[in-house]
Design a protein around this motif. Structure first.
Motif, PDB file in Angstrom:
ATOM      1  N   ARG A 111       1.779  44.080   3.690  1.00 44.72           N
ATOM      2  CA  ARG A 111       2.720  43.928   4.810  1.00 44.72           C
ATOM      3  C   ARG A 111       2.311  44.802   5.987  1.00 44.72           C
ATOM      4  N   ASP A 112       1.832  46.025   5.709  1.00 53.42           N
ATOM      5  CA  ASP A 112       1.358  46.913   6.782  1.00 53.42           C
ATOM      6  C   ASP A 112       0.205  46.260   7.537  1.00 53.42           C
ATOM      7  N   VAL A 113      -0.706  45.638   6.778  1.00 52.20           N
ATOM      8  CA  VAL A 113      -1.878  45.003   7.399  1.00 52.20           C
ATOM      9  C   VAL A 113      -1.449  43.791   8.218  1.00 52.20           C
ATOM     10  N   GLU A 114      -0.525  42.992   7.693  1.00 53.44           N
ATOM     11  CA  GLU A 114      -0.044  41.817   8.423  1.00 53.44           C
ATOM     12  C   GLU A 114       0.628  42.226   9.732  1.00 53.44           C
ATOM     13  N   ARG A 115       1.447  43.251   9.650  1.00 48.82           N
ATOM     14  CA  ARG A 115       2.144  43.714  10.858  1.00 48.82           C
ATOM     15  C   ARG A 115       1.150  44.308  11.852  1.00 48.82           C
ATOM     16  N   PHE A 116       0.087  44.967  11.353  1.00 52.74           N
ATOM     17  CA  PHE A 116      -0.923  45.529  12.243  1.00 52.74           C
ATOM     18  C   PHE A 116      -1.601  44.432  13.051  1.00 52.74           C
ATOM     19  N   SER A 162      -2.439  41.492  18.176  1.00 55.94           N
ATOM     20  CA  SER A 162      -2.459  40.285  19.008  1.00 55.94           C
ATOM     21  C   SER A 162      -1.484  40.379  20.176  1.00 55.94           C
ATOM     22  N   GLN A 163      -0.504  41.288  20.079  1.00 52.88           N
ATOM     23  CA  GLN A 163       0.522  41.405  21.111  1.00 52.88           C
ATOM     24  C   GLN A 163       0.324  42.609  22.023  1.00 52.88           C
ATOM     25  N   ARG A 164      -0.716  43.391  21.794  1.00 54.84           N
ATOM     26  CA  ARG A 164      -0.876  44.611  22.596  1.00 54.84           C
ATOM     27  C   ARG A 164      -1.092  44.248  24.059  1.00 54.84           C
ATOM     28  N   ARG A 165      -0.715  45.199  24.925  1.00 50.83           N
ATOM     29  CA  ARG A 165      -0.610  44.875  26.340  1.00 50.83           C
ATOM     30  C   ARG A 165      -1.872  45.178  27.145  1.00 50.83           C
ATOM     31  N   SER A 206      -3.838  51.963  21.416  1.00 53.82           N
ATOM     32  CA  SER A 206      -3.775  52.181  19.975  1.00 53.82           C
ATOM     33  C   SER A 206      -2.694  51.299  19.359  1.00 53.82           C
ATOM     34  N   VAL A 207      -2.977  50.821  18.151  1.00 50.88           N
ATOM     35  CA  VAL A 207      -2.058  49.927  17.452  1.00 50.88           C
ATOM     36  C   VAL A 207      -1.696  50.569  16.114  1.00 50.88           C
ATOM     37  N   PRO A 208      -0.404  50.756  15.811  1.00 48.52           N
ATOM     38  CA  PRO A 208      -0.004  51.399  14.556  1.00 48.52           C
ATOM     39  C   PRO A 208      -0.340  50.536  13.339  1.00 48.52           C
ATOM     40  N   LEU A 209      -0.843  51.179  12.313  1.00 55.81           N
ATOM     41  CA  LEU A 209      -1.095  50.534  11.029  1.00 55.81           C
ATOM     42  C   LEU A 209      -0.072  50.954   9.986  1.00 55.81           C
ATOM     43  N   LYS A 210       0.308  52.236  10.013  1.00 53.57           N
ATOM     44  CA  LYS A 210       1.284  52.750   9.052  1.00 53.57           C
ATOM     45  C   LYS A 210       2.121  53.821   9.736  1.00 53.57           C
ATOM     46  N   PHE A 211       3.427  53.785   9.481  1.00 53.70           N
ATOM     47  CA  PHE A 211       4.350  54.719  10.099  1.00 53.70           C
ATOM     48  C   PHE A 211       4.748  55.827   9.122  1.00 53.70           C
ATOM     49  N   GLN A 212       5.171  56.938   9.711  1.00 50.72           N
ATOM     50  CA  GLN A 212       5.780  58.049   8.982  1.00 50.72           C
ATOM     51  C   GLN A 212       4.898  58.540   7.822  1.00 50.72           C
ATOM     52  N   ASN A 259       9.093  43.358  21.698  1.00 50.23           N
ATOM     53  CA  ASN A 259       8.258  42.169  21.579  1.00 50.23           C
ATOM     54  C   ASN A 259       7.930  41.620  22.964  1.00 50.23           C
ATOM     55  N   GLU A 260       7.114  40.569  22.989  1.00 49.73           N
ATOM     56  CA  GLU A 260       6.641  40.040  24.264  1.00 49.73           C
ATOM     57  C   GLU A 260       7.783  39.476  25.108  1.00 49.73           C
ATOM     58  N   ARG A 261       8.740  38.837  24.473  1.00 52.56           N
ATOM     59  CA  ARG A 261       9.868  38.272  25.218  1.00 52.56           C
ATOM     60  C   ARG A 261      10.677  39.370  25.904  1.00 52.56           C
ATOM     61  N   GLU A 262      10.885  40.476  25.192  1.00 51.81           N
ATOM     62  CA  GLU A 262      11.629  41.591  25.778  1.00 51.81           C
ATOM     63  C   GLU A 262      10.810  42.291  26.857  1.00 51.81           C
TER      64      GLU A 262
END
Length: 628
Positions: free
Chosen positions: A117-122, A127-130, A135-141, A187-190
């Motif tokens: 799930r971490d990899v999928e979210r990464f 794909s959505q970075r601006r 930097s793109v987070p892979l794992k939090f906390q 997200n992109e819409r926001e």
């Protein structure tokens, strides 16, 4: 003899060699001149350009996210905090191609636990970075141990960083989620509806409730810093910095102690409690049960956990307090009674004989009262105290839909009344035009009879019930329900825009207010009051009204049997009221889903809330919650 011919012409060869040397020398000189010219062009003429490009490789401009504003209750208790979080991030351009990226993630997975799930979210965030080099987070906390493992392997992990950020934390979890809302990953819409530059360093945005409505005040203004990096892109030092402007702190009218009391009073039942301050319209408590933990949404809830919330029969994601649409049942009778006398339909002294039913025509359908044998001679005060349906059938039929709909609208039904709850629902206020538009049918007298006791097409939210009750407590003075009390201690910063203002309710005679409030006091303190069970041992007086809303219809000759019905088809219990009756300081509305009668299910919940508020023991409740 002939003169011998020489085999070699040394003079010619010397001349040829000399020419070749001169040509080679000329070519070398030309190339040297070209090289010197190019060097001169790069070092002198284009010096500024290439120095800038060189600095761009060495110096980067980075956004500095602002600290999100904090949220406090009316007593200064912190409701929404910011806590540091160390996140594992990757910069795609510094890692390399796709093969190198996959290899790096695999290598990181050998150092810290990284789920699929971490990899999928990464990859989704990637794909959505601006912008490039973000930097793109892979794992939090990350834990301290995980940070140490990554730190000792930095030299083998180009493009990998451990970044610290402040993330939202809600210490009271599900107890306040429907009141505060929560923040989540932007997200992109926001991003399309905000200033992208101001959010360039921000990963979170308000999603619901107060967090969403006051996003522009809570977010702050982004800062910037110039940093020097090494060949791997890691920051060596900060060259220049413009500090961000932190978001503003908010103080709400919400009373945490009262919120916790109301939540506990529901005792695990599905329902809602809304408490208002009649002097200001401030929302003292806004409970929707059950709730859920908003902290799971801050860094991204898993699909499995979110699906479990969505599919739960208890609907924890649904905010019953402001979006739940319930038949108001008998809690509507005080408004209907005021409408009847103020419109001139009947006088205060008007009474009827109640045989236990009402008929529009002789021999026609019988609209039954909740008491089979009837209540005998009934006037308006007795009709409120004992919740006599037959009286309201009569005045509702006499009055008709137009005056009822008009007065109900004056009391805030069928509209959004709150200042700062973006999910607030208008529910349904029926009218002659509404039925023709929605059902393509005319309004019938039987529809008016149903509306007179808060059934039929009429639906209201708990917040609307509390707002209408507050108008009665204030004798018509309107207060806009609101969460916000002050911005960084400044109460003058809270302004109600014109489109949220509501006119005061003017009755033809002021004594109608007194009459209705006294009748509502009889509901709790009267000998036959429907809520007399909560009136015992009180050292203050409550004015209230119970209600029991049917979920399914019962045939005319049948009796309601709760045990024979599935729980989801049982009646809802409702109660509205305010205290002290003579000088109101708190207004409460309670809905207990499928809980049965309002007197047995909802009124005891309201009594606990009233008692806690009047006793001012709320600080002890908060202390117990913090310890437990």
């Amino acid at each position: 003899m002939k003169k011998p011919v020489a085999l070699k012409d040394h003079q010619r060869e010397r001349r040829t060699f000399t020419n070749r040397v001169m040509l080679a020398f000329a070519v070398v000189v030309v190339f040297m001149l070209v090289l010197v010219a190019r060097l001169f062009y790069l070092q002198v003429i284009e010096h500024d350009v290439y120095r800038t490009l060189s600095d761009s490789n060495r110096v980067q401009l980075q956004p500095v996210p602002p600290t999100r504003g904090l949220i406090y209750d009316r007593n200064g208790v912190l409701l929404a905090d910011n806590r540091p979080s160390h996140n594992l991030t990757l910069v795609r351009e510094q890692v390399g191609d796709q093969e190198a990226l996959e290899a790096t993630i695999k290598q990181l997975a050998s150092l810290v636990e990284i789920s699929e799930r971490d990899v999928e979210r990464f990859y989704k965030r990637l794909s959505q970075r601006r912008r490039p080099y973000q930097s793109v987070p892979l794992k939090f906390q990350l834990s301290d141990e995980e940070i140490a493992r990554i730190a000792v392997n930095y030299h083998r992990l180009p493009g990998v960083e451990v970044e610290a950020e402040l993330i939202r934390y809600y210490p009271y979890t599900g107890s306040l989620v429907h009141a505060l809302g929560y923040v989540g990953r932007i997200n992109e819409r926001e991003l399309a509806r905000v200033d992208a530059q101001d959010y360039s360093g921000t990963h979170h945005i308000g999603k619901l409730g107060v967090e969403k409505f006051y996003e522009d005040r809570l977010h702050g203004t982004v800062g910037l810093q110039k940093v020097e990096t090494n060949a791997r892109g890691r920051v060596l030092r900060v060259l220049e910095r413009t500090d961000p402007i932190p978001g503003e702190d908010l103080q709400l009218h919400l009373d945490l102690g009262l919120q916790l009391v109301a939540e506990r009073a529901l005792n695990g039942q599905r329902g809602a409690v809304v408490a208002l301050d009649p002097a200001t319209g401030g929302i003292l408590a806004l409970v929707s049960a059950p709730g859920y933990d908003p902290n799971e949404f801050v860094t991204g809830i898993s699909s499995k956990d979110y699906r479990a919330l969505q599919e739960s029969d208890d609907l924890p994601l649904f905010n019953r307090a402001i979006r739940g649409r319930y038949p108001p049942a008998s809690t509507l009778k005080p408004v209907i009674g005021l409408a009847a006398v103020d419109s001139g339909t009947v006088s205060l002294g008007y009474d009827i004989w109640d045989p236990g039913y009402y008929q529009i025509t002789e021999g026609g359908r019988r609209y039954r009262d909740w008491k089979r044998g009837g209540h005998g001679r009934v006037d308006l005060r007795k009709a409120i105290e004992e919740s006599v349906d037959t009286y309201f059938y009569d005045v509702g039929h006499r009055m008709g839909i137009d005056p009822m709909s008009d007065y109900l609208q004056r009391f805030g039904f069928g509209q959004v009344n709150s200042l700062d709850l973006p999910e607030d629902h208008a529910a349904i206020l029926p009218s002659r035009e509404w039925k023709r538009r929605m059902r393509n049918r005319p309004w019938y007298p039987g529809d008016s009879i149903n509306l007179s006791i808060g059934q039929g097409f009429m639906l209201a939210t708990p917040l609307q019930l509390a707002t209408a009750t507050m108008a009665i407590a204030n004798r018509g003075q309107w207060r806009v329900p609101r969460m916000l009390k002050a911005i960084e201690g400044d109460e003058n910063a809270v302004v109600v825009p014109e489109d949220k203002q509501h006119p005061d309710i003017k009755l033809k005679r002021e004594r109608y207010w007194d009459y209705m409030i006294e009748a509502m006091e009889d509901v709790v303190h009267g000998r036959r009051g429907t809520a007399r069970g909560i009136g015992r041992d009180l050292n203050y007086r409550i004015a209230g009204k119970t209600g029991t809303a049917q979920v399914v219809g019962i045939k005319q000759d049948e009796e309601y049997d709760a045990e024979a019905l599935a729980e989801k088809y049982r009646d809802h219990g409702l109660f509205v009221g305010f205290a002290p009756a003579e000088a109101p300081r708190i207004v409460v509305a309670v809905v207990v889903e499928n809980g049965g009668g309002g007197s047995s299910a909802a009124a005891p919940v309201a009594r606990e809330v009233f008692d806690a508020f009047m006793a001012r023991e709320l600080t002890e409740v908060v202390a117990q919650e913090e310890q437990g």
